[in-house]
Design a protein around this motif. Structure first.
Motif, PDB file in Angstrom:
ATOM      1  N   ARG A 209      -7.585  14.945 -54.467  1.00 36.04           N
ATOM      2  CA  ARG A 209      -7.184  15.873 -53.408  1.00 36.04           C
ATOM      3  C   ARG A 209      -7.451  15.280 -52.033  1.00 36.04           C
ATOM      4  O   ARG A 209      -6.692  15.536 -51.081  1.00 36.04           O
ATOM      5  N   GLU A 210      -8.518  14.480 -51.917  1.00 40.43           N
ATOM      6  CA  GLU A 210      -8.837  13.855 -50.638  1.00 40.43           C
ATOM      7  C   GLU A 210      -7.724  12.905 -50.188  1.00 40.43           C
ATOM      8  O   GLU A 210      -7.452  12.769 -48.996  1.00 40.43           O
TER       9      GLU A 210
ATOM     10  N   ARG B 180      -4.956  15.020 -48.812  1.00 40.49           N
ATOM     11  CA  ARG B 180      -5.396  15.582 -47.540  1.00 40.49           C
ATOM     12  C   ARG B 180      -5.282  14.545 -46.424  1.00 40.49           C
ATOM     13  O   ARG B 180      -4.829  14.844 -45.314  1.00 40.49           O
TER      14      ARG B 180
ATOM     15  N   TRP C   4      -1.754  14.093 -45.286  1.00 41.55           N
ATOM     16  CA  TRP C   4      -1.306  15.196 -44.442  1.00 41.55           C
ATOM     17  C   TRP C   4      -1.926  15.110 -43.041  1.00 41.55           C
ATOM     18  O   TRP C   4      -1.226  15.270 -42.037  1.00 41.55           O
ATOM     19  N   GLU C   5      -3.227  14.836 -42.963  1.00 41.44           N
ATOM     20  CA  GLU C   5      -3.894  14.776 -41.661  1.00 41.44           C
ATOM     21  C   GLU C   5      -3.349  13.653 -40.790  1.00 41.44           C
ATOM     22  O   GLU C   5      -3.344  13.771 -39.555  1.00 41.44           O
TER      23      GLU C   5
ATOM     24  N   ASN D 273     -14.068   8.907 -50.140  1.00 42.18           N
ATOM     25  CA  ASN D 273     -13.783  10.114 -49.370  1.00 42.18           C
ATOM     26  C   ASN D 273     -14.248  10.008 -47.929  1.00 42.18           C
ATOM     27  O   ASN D 273     -13.605  10.547 -47.019  1.00 42.18           O
TER      28      ASN D 273
ATOM     29  N   ARG E 207     -11.871  10.682 -44.683  1.00 42.86           N
ATOM     30  CA  ARG E 207     -12.132  11.748 -43.705  1.00 42.86           C
ATOM     31  C   ARG E 207     -12.267  11.200 -42.290  1.00 42.86           C
ATOM     32  O   ARG E 207     -11.941  11.880 -41.321  1.00 42.86           O
TER      33      ARG E 207
ATOM     34  N   GLN F 242      -8.747   9.957 -39.538  1.00 40.23           N
ATOM     35  CA  GLN F 242      -8.043  10.671 -38.480  1.00 40.23           C
ATOM     36  C   GLN F 242      -8.604  10.363 -37.094  1.00 40.23           C
ATOM     37  O   GLN F 242      -7.871  10.411 -36.095  1.00 40.23           O
TER      38      GLN F 242
ATOM     39  N   HIS G 247     -17.646  17.911 -42.475  1.00 38.74           N
ATOM     40  CA  HIS G 247     -16.231  17.914 -42.833  1.00 38.74           C
ATOM     41  C   HIS G 247     -15.802  19.164 -43.574  1.00 38.74           C
ATOM     42  O   HIS G 247     -14.647  19.567 -43.497  1.00 38.74           O
ATOM     43  N   GLU G 248     -16.699  19.753 -44.342  1.00 36.90           N
ATOM     44  CA  GLU G 248     -16.355  20.914 -45.155  1.00 36.90           C
ATOM     45  C   GLU G 248     -17.511  21.913 -45.137  1.00 36.90           C
ATOM     46  O   GLU G 248     -18.680  21.517 -45.115  1.00 36.90           O
TER      47      GLU G 248
END
Length: 751
Positions: free
Chosen positions: A31-32, A35, A38-39, A78, A82, A85, A652-653
């Protein structure tokens, strides 16, 4: 490059028979990837070039592109996804900074998402927001402050995320040209106790081995660290270590789920069924490491499990260690460690049965008022069996940030010159001759001391290249007061954070920094295993006003000291590397790094090879270590701070995928929860003389009598005065009382 074990799939090592761990608490690695796509969708080409060509600016494993020097295969974690971006985002709309009151309620994550800092901006005290100024005007404002002040009232701090060796080196030279040694970096609150303890015992100040030594070693021990969370690629190494027959032991106050089992996405077997990591986990009290390690040595002496030939021929002071441990009773060792005599015997047996072993530790060991002593205790245990200076053995203080190893070695340190030389009259004179200007001979202010000086109105300028004192250091209210008392604060950074919005003593300057990938030219970083790696410039769009940190520091010093301008000028990063190679013996050869992928490992794969120690007497030194004083009230808890889904203070989360814990979680043992009538999710409050924290209980495999809170949220309970005596590292642990809240608490977790 290590040859991987040629072993088929091994069901005995699987974490679960459920394909892809469906329904299990586990990292969502795939999933990372989606993500990240998309970012970074607006600049996918740039994002791919950074991943494919650049040296990772996340943790300090040192992957280049999607590869490393430990084993073949793709390595992508991950953390790197993260952080991507930050390197691809567009510049923010400067109008957002016209009124800081509209931003003060935002989290750091929300502020980061607004985009890169576009150009220099100034806010005078009393003004509602920031206005654009030129770089010349920004330099003039800082120079006026420097020239109106004294060197001992200036302070400079550098972060470690993405900071290059070249920027560290140029910055420390520039700051010392201004007449002060008050330049410090993130290594201060990370592994400074490791540096001093290793230097004292072995004559070296870095990890003694390589990552490849994990794979095929008989035993790898992790003490106070969680590589599954902080250095995820390392779990891939552990998967193959397990395949090669390596046993893994964990010593901590919490059985970290990611250290018990993990799903490695780039290994088909592990991606499907996961990998069981730890063979044995030893739960101890927060700060109980010294007693646990001393108790282990006590057993090894009683059982005659030590390597007497190595000890007699290659070490000194063993008799003092023995005398000290003999004075420590089993009752004291059990009370202090939280472990039983039998558990310490079981750990000693693991050590004794292992012909080779590697010891790995991190901030669970170092961030204590007795951090240096704890590292010394680890070194003592390793030396009882000669686990250093030979294949598949070693001592590894594993680093969590890509720039932190090089920071201290480049001399961006208040207590050391380049190459780790002590700050004293002799070394200052030698460096003065090399630089052609007088270098101060007294240590400068460490990062925590900078805040103390600011609070006492003894600073006129605080220049921070990255970093976030407000969220990183203990007692946030005290830090806030200190920062707001500095006449001029300068923040050189990529994006906004909360400390930039604090009120100005007189003025606050925001300066836009370039990333390590934005050149011009290439830069280097030093990994945990002492590998110096060239990271090339990556083509792509640039924020128009951003500059490299090394350019900013050298230009500032040249303007403040025009008489030294010619001695502070570097044509490019290659010129900086040439000077580093001449000045720092371990870095000789850095000047020959020219192309992407160029690298070398200073000292070779193993330091102290063949048990040759670069100490004055050529021997390794045992260090007697006393037990920390036990001053915890019996009804209170020891509280330690932990990291979740975050990178340093960059959260981050709101929930950690490895533990399922939210940022408000108070991790507590089932034993303590039952005693207090607590269930999962119950509202609780922690309090002590420093502050209070409101959160929710989460029952977890924690040693009874101990709690864990996320950091930096838990800083409200951490006292600022507790620091280690040699390194000055803050103690990020506390004693606190816990109470159940019978009525729903609508307040913030931070009170």
């Amino acid at each position: 490059m290590l040859r991987l074990p040629l072993i088929g799939w091994t069901p005995a090592l699987w974490a679960s028979w459920k394909p892809f761990g469906i329904g299990e608490q586990r990292p969502r690695n795939f999933r990372e990837v989606f993500r990240a796509v998309w970012e970074n969708r607006r600049r996918l080409g740039l994002a791919w070039r950074i991943l494919d060509q650049g040296v990772c600016d996340g943790c300090s494993l040192g992957t280049t592109g999607l590869k490393d020097w430990t084993m073949q295969g793709i390595h992508l974690c991950n953390i790197r996804l993260r952080l991507l971006q930050l390197n691809t985002m567009e510049a923010m709309d400067p109008a957002l900074l016209s009124d800081v009151d509209l931003l003060r309620g935002m989290s750091n994550a929300e502020l980061r998402s607004r985009g890169r800092l576009p150009y220099p901006m100034l806010r005078q005290r009393g003004e509602p927001g920031f206005r654009r100024i030129s770089w010349d005007a920004a330099f003039d404002r800082i120079v006026r402050q420097i020239q109106a002040s004294q060197p001992d009232r200036l302070a400079f701090y550098l972060t470690s995320r993405g900071m290059s060796n070249e920027s560290y080196y140029a910055a420390q030279k520039a700051v010392r040209a201004l007449g002060t040694n008050s330049i410090d970096n993130a290594a201060r609150v990370c592994h400074s106790p490791s540096t001093s303890a290793l230097k004292q015992a072995l004559g070296v100040a870095a990890t003694t081995c390589s990552y490849r030594d994990w794979i095929g070693s008989d035993l790898v021990v992790f003490i106070g660290c969680n590589v599954a969370n902080s250095q995820p690629v390392a779990v891939k190494y552990l998967h193959y270590a397990k395949k090669a027959g390596t046993r893994i032991a964990v010593v901590n106050n919490y059985a970290e789920p990611g250290m018990q089992r993990y799903w490695v996405p780039s290994v088909p077997e592990s991606a499907l069924f996961g990998t069981r990591i730890a063979d044995r986990t030893f739960l101890i009290h927060t700060g109980g490491d010294i007693a646990f390690l001393n108790g282990t040595i006590k057993h090894m002496l009683a059982q005659d499990w030590v390597d007497w030939e190595f000890i007699r021929q290659r070490t000194v002071n063993f008799e003092y260690l023995v005398r000290g441990i003999e004075r420590q009773s089993w009752k004291e060792l059990e009370q202090s460690s939280g472990a039983t005599q039998e558990e310490m015997l079981a750990f000693a047996r693991l050590i004794a049965e292992a012909p080779t072993a590697v010891f790995v530790w991190s901030m669970g060991v170092t961030q204590h008022a007795f951090g240096e002593d704890t590292v010394s205790a680890i070194v003592n245990l390793a030396l009882t069996r000669g686990f250093v200076g030979r294949d598949k053995c070693g001592l590894m203080p594993i680093r969590g940030h890509s720039g932190v190893q090089g920071g201290a070695e480049m001399g961006a340190y208040a207590t050391a010159f380049p190459g780790g030389l002590a700050i004293d009259v002799r070394n200052a004179a030698q460096l003065s001759d090399q630089y052609g200007f007088e270098v101060p001979s007294r240590p400068g202010l460490t990062a925590p001391q900078m805040i103390d000086a600011a609070h006492e109105a003894k600073l006129d300028l605080l220049f921070a290249a990255g970093g976030n004192f407000l969220d990183v250091l203990p007692e946030p209210d005290y830090v806030r007061e200190a920062l707001e008392r500095v006449p001029l604060r300068v923040h050189l950074d990529l994006v906004l954070n909360r400390q930039m919005l604090l009120e100005a003593g007189e003025a606050v300057l925001l300066l836009p920094a370039a990333t390590r990938y934005e050149g011009p030219g290439a830069v280097t970083q030093t990994s945990t295993e002492r590998r110096i790696i060239l990271s090339p410039e990556i083509s792509g769009p640039r924020p128009g006003g951003a500059r490299q940190e090394w350019q900013v520091f050298t230009e500032l010093a040249r303007r403040a000291r025009p008489d030294l301008a010619s001695r502070l000028e570097f044509k490019d990063t290659a010129a900086i590397r040439a000077e580093i190679g001449r000045l720092i013996p371990d870095y000789a050869g850095i000047e020959r790094l020219e192309r992407a992928g160029d690298q070398f490992q200073y000292g070779g794969p193993q330091l102290c090879w063949g048990w040759k120690f670069p100490t004055p007497d050529g021997k390794a030194h045992f260090t007697p270590v006393e037990l920390p004083s036990a001053d915890k009230p019996t009804v209170a808890f020891m509280v330690s701070t932990r990291r979740g889904k975050q990178f340093n203070s960059m959260v981050h989360e709101p929930h950690d995928q490895l533990t399922g814990a939210g940022r408000e979680a108070v991790l507590i043992s089932a034993t303590d929860a039952s005693r207090l009538g607590l269930r999962d999710g119950d509202r609780v409050r922690l309090r002590n003389p420093v502050g209070s924290f409101s959160g929710r209980a989460q029952i977890a495999p924690v040693r009874p009598g101990n709690l864990q809170l996320h950091w930096p949220e838990g800083n409200v309970l951490i006292g600022r005065h507790r620091r280690s005596p040699k390194s000055g590292i803050p103690d990020y642990n506390a004693v606190a009382w816990l109470e159940k809240l019978e009525v729903p608490d609508a307040g913030s977790p931070r009170e």
